[in-house]
Design a protein around this motif. Structure first.
Motif, PDB file in Angstrom:
ATOM      1  N   LEU A 100       0.830  -1.203   0.000  1.00  0.00           N
ATOM      2  CA  LEU A 100       0.000   0.000   0.000  1.00  0.00           C
ATOM      3  C   LEU A 100       0.866   1.256   0.000  1.00  0.00           C
ATOM      4  N   LEU A 101       1.954   1.218   0.748  1.00  0.00           N
ATOM      5  CA  LEU A 101       2.794   2.411   0.892  1.00  0.00           C
ATOM      6  C   LEU A 101       3.595   2.733  -0.364  1.00  0.00           C
ATOM      7  N   VAL A 102       3.684   1.788  -1.300  1.00  0.00           N
ATOM      8  CA  VAL A 102       4.391   2.063  -2.558  1.00  0.00           C
ATOM      9  C   VAL A 102       3.432   2.051  -3.746  1.00  0.00           C
ATOM     10  N   SER A 103       2.136   2.097  -3.471  1.00  0.00           N
ATOM     11  CA  SER A 103       1.145   2.105  -4.546  1.00  0.00           C
ATOM     12  C   SER A 103       1.328   3.339  -5.433  1.00  0.00           C
ATOM     13  N   PRO A 104       1.064   3.227  -6.732  1.00  0.00           N
ATOM     14  CA  PRO A 104       1.142   4.415  -7.599  1.00  0.00           C
ATOM     15  C   PRO A 104       0.037   5.431  -7.315  1.00  0.00           C
ATOM     16  N   ASP A 105      -0.999   5.015  -6.596  1.00  0.00           N
ATOM     17  CA  ASP A 105      -2.122   5.906  -6.278  1.00  0.00           C
ATOM     18  C   ASP A 105      -1.846   6.610  -4.950  1.00  0.00           C
ATOM     19  N   PRO A 106      -1.723   7.943  -4.945  1.00  0.00           N
ATOM     20  CA  PRO A 106      -1.441   8.647  -3.683  1.00  0.00           C
ATOM     21  C   PRO A 106      -2.534   8.465  -2.635  1.00  0.00           C
ATOM     22  N   LEU A 107      -3.783   8.251  -3.065  1.00  0.00           N
ATOM     23  CA  LEU A 107      -4.854   8.022  -2.092  1.00  0.00           C
ATOM     24  C   LEU A 107      -4.647   6.709  -1.351  1.00  0.00           C
ATOM     25  N   VAL A 108      -4.153   5.703  -2.065  1.00  0.00           N
ATOM     26  CA  VAL A 108      -3.875   4.416  -1.426  1.00  0.00           C
ATOM     27  C   VAL A 108      -2.681   4.551  -0.484  1.00  0.00           C
ATOM     28  N   ARG A 109      -1.659   5.298  -0.907  1.00  0.00           N
ATOM     29  CA  ARG A 109      -0.508   5.507  -0.021  1.00  0.00           C
ATOM     30  C   ARG A 109      -0.944   6.244   1.252  1.00  0.00           C
ATOM     31  N   SER A 110      -1.794   7.255   1.090  1.00  0.00           N
ATOM     32  CA  SER A 110      -2.286   7.988   2.262  1.00  0.00           C
ATOM     33  C   SER A 110      -3.089   7.072   3.175  1.00  0.00           C
ATOM     34  N   GLY A 111      -3.944   6.232   2.576  1.00  0.00           N
ATOM     35  CA  GLY A 111      -4.714   5.285   3.378  1.00  0.00           C
ATOM     36  C   GLY A 111      -3.816   4.315   4.120  1.00  0.00           C
ATOM     37  N   GLY A 112      -2.754   3.855   3.456  1.00  0.00           N
ATOM     38  CA  GLY A 112      -1.805   2.966   4.119  1.00  0.00           C
ATOM     39  C   GLY A 112      -1.130   3.639   5.302  1.00  0.00           C
ATOM     40  N   LEU A 113      -0.809   4.927   5.156  1.00  0.00           N
ATOM     41  CA  LEU A 113      -0.189   5.667   6.259  1.00  0.00           C
ATOM     42  C   LEU A 113      -1.158   5.841   7.427  1.00  0.00           C
ATOM     43  N   ASP A 114      -2.435   6.033   7.125  1.00  0.00           N
ATOM     44  CA  ASP A 114      -3.421   6.117   8.202  1.00  0.00           C
ATOM     45  C   ASP A 114      -3.492   4.810   8.985  1.00  0.00           C
ATOM     46  N   LEU A 115      -3.306   3.695   8.278  1.00  0.00           N
ATOM     47  CA  LEU A 115      -3.389   2.382   8.922  1.00  0.00           C
ATOM     48  C   LEU A 115      -2.108   2.008   9.664  1.00  0.00           C
ATOM     49  N   ALA A 116      -0.981   2.561   9.238  1.00  0.00           N
ATOM     50  CA  ALA A 116       0.324   2.107   9.727  1.00  0.00           C
ATOM     51  C   ALA A 116       0.442   2.059  11.252  1.00  0.00           C
ATOM     52  N   PRO A 117       0.021   3.089  11.997  1.00  0.00           N
ATOM     53  CA  PRO A 117       0.186   3.016  13.458  1.00  0.00           C
ATOM     54  C   PRO A 117      -0.804   2.076  14.140  1.00  0.00           C
ATOM     55  N   LEU A 118      -1.772   1.538  13.381  1.00  0.00           N
ATOM     56  CA  LEU A 118      -2.852   0.758  13.976  1.00  0.00           C
ATOM     57  C   LEU A 118      -2.667  -0.746  13.811  1.00  0.00           C
ATOM     58  N   VAL A 119      -1.621  -1.164  13.095  1.00  0.00           N
ATOM     59  CA  VAL A 119      -1.426  -2.589  12.839  1.00  0.00           C
ATOM     60  C   VAL A 119      -0.646  -3.224  13.981  1.00  0.00           C
ATOM     61  N   GLN A 120      -0.655  -4.554  14.009  1.00  0.00           N
ATOM     62  CA  GLN A 120      -0.004  -5.278  15.103  1.00  0.00           C
ATOM     63  C   GLN A 120       1.486  -4.966  15.190  1.00  0.00           C
ATOM     64  N   SER A 121       2.140  -4.922  14.045  1.00  0.00           N
ATOM     65  CA  SER A 121       3.573  -4.604  14.017  1.00  0.00           C
ATOM     66  C   SER A 121       3.771  -3.373  13.142  1.00  0.00           C
ATOM     67  N   PRO A 122       3.649  -2.174  13.722  1.00  0.00           N
ATOM     68  CA  PRO A 122       3.744  -0.953  12.917  1.00  0.00           C
ATOM     69  C   PRO A 122       5.114  -0.819  12.264  1.00  0.00           C
ATOM     70  N   PRO A 123       5.179  -0.182  11.104  1.00  0.00           N
ATOM     71  CA  PRO A 123       6.478   0.091  10.479  1.00  0.00           C
ATOM     72  C   PRO A 123       7.313   0.983  11.394  1.00  0.00           C
ATOM     73  N   ASP A 124       8.626   0.884  11.265  1.00  0.00           N
ATOM     74  CA  ASP A 124       9.475   1.719  12.105  1.00  0.00           C
ATOM     75  C   ASP A 124       9.549   3.135  11.536  1.00  0.00           C
ATOM     76  N   ALA A 125      10.146   4.026  12.322  1.00  0.00           N
ATOM     77  CA  ALA A 125      10.217   5.433  11.933  1.00  0.00           C
ATOM     78  C   ALA A 125      10.946   5.642  10.605  1.00  0.00           C
ATOM     79  N   PRO A 126      12.072   4.969  10.335  1.00  0.00           N
ATOM     80  CA  PRO A 126      12.736   5.184   9.040  1.00  0.00           C
ATOM     81  C   PRO A 126      11.849   4.837   7.845  1.00  0.00           C
TER      82      PRO A 126
END
Length: 709
Positions: free
Chosen positions: A234-260
């Protein structure tokens, strides 16, 4: 070449004349029918001899006319219309069935049913559930939408029964159904829908699914279990809306992505994605995430585009987003950075104070002498709002000084006066044992101060004393013919405490010039045991017939609206058929030069730009309220909607969406779209101003100049 005989020419001319006359007569009938429908909508009633229900049930009418009658009944919102609209669910025309469901959903809307103190009828709910098996996707979509608008989980079937299949979303109608199901599941907070929504993330409706799933997860405090690798895709999708949606989800998943991982998206070419990346980093609440936000903020401050008198809007809004994210992150290094940035610019100082208070309400209030000068109304308003939210005793003392007339150096007195409603409850909460303060504020000439005081009384004071009760009744009696609805709306729940005097005032409010006041008064009387008070509400006064007729006759001609700002002009295409009353109101206000000089009072990065408040605070309006006109349009980027504080409370404030906002669909009237100059809208920041609005009608016999309807 054969010559056409004169007789043939005459016959041909006569036929063309008859066709023209027939078309003109048909157009006249259409206009007169629409005029009566508009009068019903504006008056908030069924019309003489139940015009709207009869028009809807008249099978001799064209389906488009019956659909229009259904929409009008839904907008008016009376539960009594449900039995009539239910008959439309068996129509052979799928679009009429869908229109009936749209109207039923508007009436079943949780806020509307609350205003009528009513509960959904089981027969109607059963009929809606049967429509979930309708062969037409648009009908199924409207059925799901109607169930979602109830706001009640028990009415929406389990996902296994109605969730869309991610592999069957090739057609637009299927995607429409999927989006409506997503929105309905979030409206009723159906946690069981999460797995099905996750499966939709890689689908054509993934952008909607991502943003709405994040809203649901935050509301219900859910931890999301995404399949391995899905979030990365999702975070590398060509659609910016999908990337934004992925970022909204990122802190809410079981293993969030790290800061880098998240900070890499701060270099994304899309401004909206960068804003969402800052928000995601703030929600991680780690020192590494705070450090990434600080680095990004410092890099923005070093940019030459921020120097000088004109701020670079995209960079400035990202800096605001960085400040908000650091407040949310809760890291000491972030708070230190915010305090440092507060010395750079007055508006940044005010937003920084808000961020600090949001992170820690007990944080010490900075001294105005220690931050950059607050040299405009927008900065002063944000600072006052932060002080009102602060638990620091120094902030309370400072607010008391404002109330006593101690205006900070360089501030205009009207900045403070317009912001008083934002801190009234803070002052009252600090001195609950001083009834004289309540009496003083109830007698204040500012209607928004009165409303804030009444709200505080309703929430914090279980029993009013005799003087407070008398003051509330006096305020209502004086405001019956006033030009402000807010105090009356706020006072209605308090009037039952005033006994017979309160009951009599509620009865008088049934004929208030404001329809929301009438409804609230009727609901309160019903709760007090009054017999059918809603039947005593008379139709609202409407504009003269010629006003409506003139507007409708112009409907065949083009109309362009130019909004001139200090950053340049942008243009609107009005949806005059979808929201005629709202368009009439907007055109009339623009023709009266109402918007000239009004401030852009609210800008939320990647969300909205809002204007139209004469006070510059978000509280003001023109003195009249207009009905909501919810329609089938959706909030894509550049759509223009009416700002509300409740159903049918629109006036003059409008907003432009900076990105798709599916959670607003079906709740706020869409009446226009930006047809040109969207880059100007993107460059607007709080404190910018509308210089003027010009209306150009494309009517052949009129000059191409601004005209009033």
């Amino acid at each position: 070449m054969k010559r056409i005989a004169p007789v043939t020419m005459a016959l041909l001319g006569g036929a063309l004349l008859l066709i023209g006359c027939a078309r003109e007569a048909e157009e006249k009938r259409r206009i007169e029918t629409e005029l009566r429908v508009l009068q019903c909508e504006a008056g908030r009633w069924a019309g003489a001899d139940d015009f709207l229900p009869r028009l809807f049930l008249d099978h001799a009418q064209e389906p488009v006319v019956r659909r229009r009658a259904a929409l009008a009944m839904g907008r008016i919102g009376q539960p009594a219309f449900l039995a009539t609209l239910q008959q439309g669910l068996s129509a052979t025309d799928a679009e009429l069935r869908a229109a009936s469901l749209l109207a039923i959903g508007e009436i079943l809307d949780a806020e509307n049913m609350g205003l009528y103190d009513a509960a959904p009828n089981p027969s109607v709910m059963d009929a809606i559930h049967r429509c979930l098996a309708d062969p037409a996707a648009i009908v199924r979509a409207r059925a799901v939408e109607a169930l979602g608008k109830t706001g009640r989980l028990e009415f929406l079937p389990p996902p296994a029964a109605i969730a869309p299949d991610p592999g069957q979303l090739n057609e637009e109608t299927q995607q429409f159904y999927a989006r409506e199901w997503i929105k309905a599941a979030v409206r009723v907070e159906q946690a069981a829908a999460v797995p099905a929504m996750i499966r939709l993330l890689p689908s054509p409706v993934g952008g909607t699914a991502g943003r709405m799933l994040a809203r649901l997860a935050r509301r219900r405090s859910l931890v999301l279990n995404l399949p391995a690798g899905l979030l990365s895709r999702l975070l590398v999708s060509p659609d910016p809306l999908v990337r934004s949606g992925g970022l909204d989800l990122a802190p809410l998943v079981q293993s969030p992505p790290d800061a880098p991982t998240l900070s890499a998206l701060l270099a994304d070419p899309d401004h909206g994605v960068r804003v969402h990346a800052l928000g995601a980093l703030g929600r991680l609440k780690t020192t590494a995430a705070a450090a990434a936000i600080i680095r990004h903020g410092e890099s923005i401050l070093a940019r030459s585009e921020l120097k000088g008198s004109v701020r670079h809007a995209y960079l400035w809004k990202e800096l605001e987003a960085a400040v908000d994210a650091l407040g949310r992150a809760g890291d000491p290094s972030g708070y230190t950075a915010v305090r440092r940035w507060m010395t750079v610019d007055g508006f940044l100082a005010a937003r920084g104070f808000q961020a600090l208070v949001a992170g820690d309400p007990a944080t010490a209030m900075p001294l105005l002498m220690d931050v950059a000068p607050l040299s405009d109304q927008a900065s002063a308003l944000h600072w006052i709002q932060a002080a009102a939210a602060s638990q620091d005793p120094a902030a309370l003392a400072w607010l008391r000084g404002l109330e006593q007339g101690q205006c900070p150096n360089g501030w205009h007195a009207d900045w403070v006066a317009s912001a008083r409603p934002f801190y009234v409850s803070r002052l009252l909460g600090a001195t609950p044992g001083e009834p004289t303060e309540v009496l003083r504020l109830l007698a204040d000439p500012d209607p928004f101060v009165q409303a804030a005081t009444l709200d505080w009384l309703r929430e914090k004071v279980p029993a009013l004393d005799a003087k407070q009760t008398e003051a509330v009744c006096r305020l209502v009696a004086k405001g019956l013919n006033g030009d402000a609805a807010d105090p009356l709306i706020a006072a209605v729940p308090l009037l039952p405490r005033a006994g017979e005097t309160g009951r009599n005032l509620l009865i008088r409010l049934l004929s208030s010039r404001y329809y929301p006041v009438r409804l609230r008064a009727a609901r309160t009387l019903k709760q007090m045991g009054e017999a059918d008070p809603f039947a005593r509400i008379v139709p609202m006064p409407t504009a003269p017939e010629d006003f409506f007729r003139n507007f409708l006759k112009r409907g065949r001609y083009g109309c362009q609206v130019e909004i001139r700002t200090n950053k340049g002009s942008f243009f609107l295409e009005l949806f005059r058929n979808d929201a005629p009353l709202t368009c009439m109101n907007f055109l009339s206000l623009a023709g009266e030069r109402y918007f000239d000089g009004i401030m852009i009072h609210r800008v939320v990065p990647d969300f909205v730009v809002q204007a139209g408040c004469p006070l510059g605070t978000g509280n003001g309006g023109p003195g009249q309220l207009i009905p909501c006109e919810v329609n089938t349009l959706v909030y894509d980027r550049g759509m223009v909607g009416m700002a509300l504080s409740g159903r049918d409370t629109g006036g003059s404030q409008f907003f432009v969406t900076l990105s798709p906002q599916p959670h607003l669909d079906g709740g706020y009237t869409i009446f226009a779209r930006v047809s040109g100059g969207l880059e100007v809208v993107n460059n607007l920041i709080e404190g910018d101003r509308i210089e003027g609005i010009e209306i150009f009608w494309d009517i052949p016999w009129e000059e191409k100049r601004p005209l009033r309807i």
